[in-house]
Scaffold this active site. Structure first.
Site, PDB file in Angstrom:
ATOM      1  N   ASP A  14      95.825  78.528-105.376  1.00  0.00           N
ATOM      2  CA  ASP A  14      95.039  78.676-104.157  1.00  0.00           C
ATOM      3  C   ASP A  14      95.891  79.406-103.123  1.00  0.00           C
ATOM      4  O   ASP A  14      96.942  78.918-102.714  1.00  0.00           O
ATOM      5  CB  ASP A  14      94.633  77.289-103.647  1.00  0.00           C
ATOM      6  N   ASP A 108      90.286  84.057-103.418  1.00  0.00           N
ATOM      7  CA  ASP A 108      91.595  83.468-103.128  1.00  0.00           C
ATOM      8  C   ASP A 108      91.977  82.272-103.986  1.00  0.00           C
ATOM      9  O   ASP A 108      92.986  81.609-103.717  1.00  0.00           O
ATOM     10  CB  ASP A 108      91.671  83.078-101.649  1.00  0.00           C
ATOM     11  N   GLU A 109      91.212  81.967-105.028  1.00  0.00           N
ATOM     12  CA  GLU A 109      91.609  80.840-105.884  1.00  0.00           C
ATOM     13  C   GLU A 109      91.094  81.023-107.308  1.00  0.00           C
ATOM     14  O   GLU A 109      90.082  81.691-107.533  1.00  0.00           O
ATOM     15  CB  GLU A 109      91.131  79.504-105.311  1.00  0.00           C
TER      16      GLU A 109
END
Length: 366
Positions: A14, A108-109
């Site tokens: 993350d 983003d993850e």
């Protein structure tokens, strides 16, 4: 853990305050300062906040007006999604150096299954450390990671040592970790459900574990079975490299609050048209139409209807959304409307989770 229950080595990576961190990286003058991505203007809503801004209580989905009251020195910057996408692709390229089993959740993850990996490294925690170091050295950003036996626990763990840290929950630690966990930290337990659990005396994983399957089904419906298994460390969902889209949506925030359904119909037409275009572009259709209503006091309401057939046509989407709009009286004036399509024709039938007991395998290197 029972021998027939799969034990995997899962990493959840993350990125730390991704949008805001990209902006600070691209503009050194912003480093160390409280910034909000989006949220500028009279009706703006924040997309992301830097850690410097979060110290004041500023967070995503908050109105810019409230954020500036919490943090008078807050700096608003415009969103640059093309840039975030560009950086995200670089990060994913690093992931693929270790495994092809990468399941992105957003820009983003992502989940990575490194049970068997391209480096031949038996330690998932060392792989996570190496990935985070490469992201920092090659991209210039920090990331956090959670490492454990399944996706559920890995995702929870990735939030523990943020920013720029990682947490490992080894197989022999899973049960104790879940039993001591605050129920609010359980992935899939939102604010409303957490409050309901509190009212019923459930504050930790151990409290949840005391409840029978029947009790959970009765009090939490379909989610009850999910809670019953995950608190026992059972979550058999595999990392899916080609993640199937489960929904598609579009929404609009209005420059002025709308107080009458009549004024909303024209807005709904544009939103329905946008949803139809996205469905057509993605070559999918759906059965369930959901109308999202955000009121001027920021309270949120959703209304859904499932049709007996798949649709992607603007007119049918609009008519269903209109029916949902008039379904009941509005609570207040409206600042945002959205339409989403789910129950898509890309979804595979769900298989029931097998009832399996959980014990511990101690000789599994993490």
């Amino acid at each position: 853990m029972s021998n027939d229950l799969p034990i995997r080595k899962i990493i959840h990576v993350d990125m730390d305050a991704f949008f805001a961190s990209v902006e600070q990286m691209d503009n050194p003058d912003l480093k160390g300062k409280p910034i909000a991505v989006g949220g500028g203007g009279k009706r703006g809503v924040i997309s992301a906040a830097s850690y410097e801004a979060r110290k004041f209580g500023v967070k995503s989905a908050m109105s810019g007006n409230l954020a500036i009251k919490l943090c008078p020195d807050l700096i608003f910057v415009k969103t640059h999604f093309d840039r975030y996408t560009e950086i995200s692709k670089k990060i994913r390229k690093i992931f693929y150096d270790y495994t092809d089993l990468v399941e992105p959740l957003s820009l983003d993850e992502a989940y990575l299954d490194v049970t068997e990996n391209k480096k031949g490294n038996p330690s998932a925690s060392l792989i996570a450390k190496e990935i985070r170091e490469r992201i920092f050295n090659e991209v210039g950003l920090t990331a956090s990671a959670g490492i454990s036996i399944n996706k559920f626990i890995a995702k929870i763990a990735s939030d523990y040592n943020k920013p720029n840290g990682q947490k490992v929950v080894n197989p022999e630690e899973v049960i104790e970790f879940l039993e001591q966990l605050d129920i609010r930290k359980f992935y899939g337990v939102g604010k409303v459900t957490a409050e309901k659990m509190y009212q019923k005396g459930i504050f930790t994983g151990l409290d949840l574990k005391q409840k029978s399957m029947e009790w959970l089904d009765e009090n939490f419906g379909k989610s009850g079975r999910y809670y019953y298994y995950v608190v026992r460390g059972i979550h058999n969902s595999e990392v899916k490299p080609n993640r199937i889209r489960k929904s598609l949506a579009a929404e609009r925030t209005f420059s002025e609050n709308l107080s009458s359904e009549v004024f909303m119909l024209k807005k709904l037409k544009h939103i329905a048209d946008e949803v139809s275009k996205r469905l057509t572009k993605s070559k999918v259709a759906g059965k369930t139409v959901t109308l999202k209503i955000k009121y001027s006091d920021f309270s949120l309401q959703t209304r859904s209807k499932t049709l007996p057939y798949y649709i992607r046509d603007t007119d049918i989407i609009l008519e269903t959304a209109k029916e949902l709009l008039y379904q009941e009286k509005l609570n207040n004036s409206v600042r945002l409307l959205g339409i989403s399509m789910s129950n898509l024709n890309t979804e595979k039938p769900k298989t029931p989770i097998e009832k399996k007991s959980i014990s511990v395998q101690l000789k599994f290197e993490f």
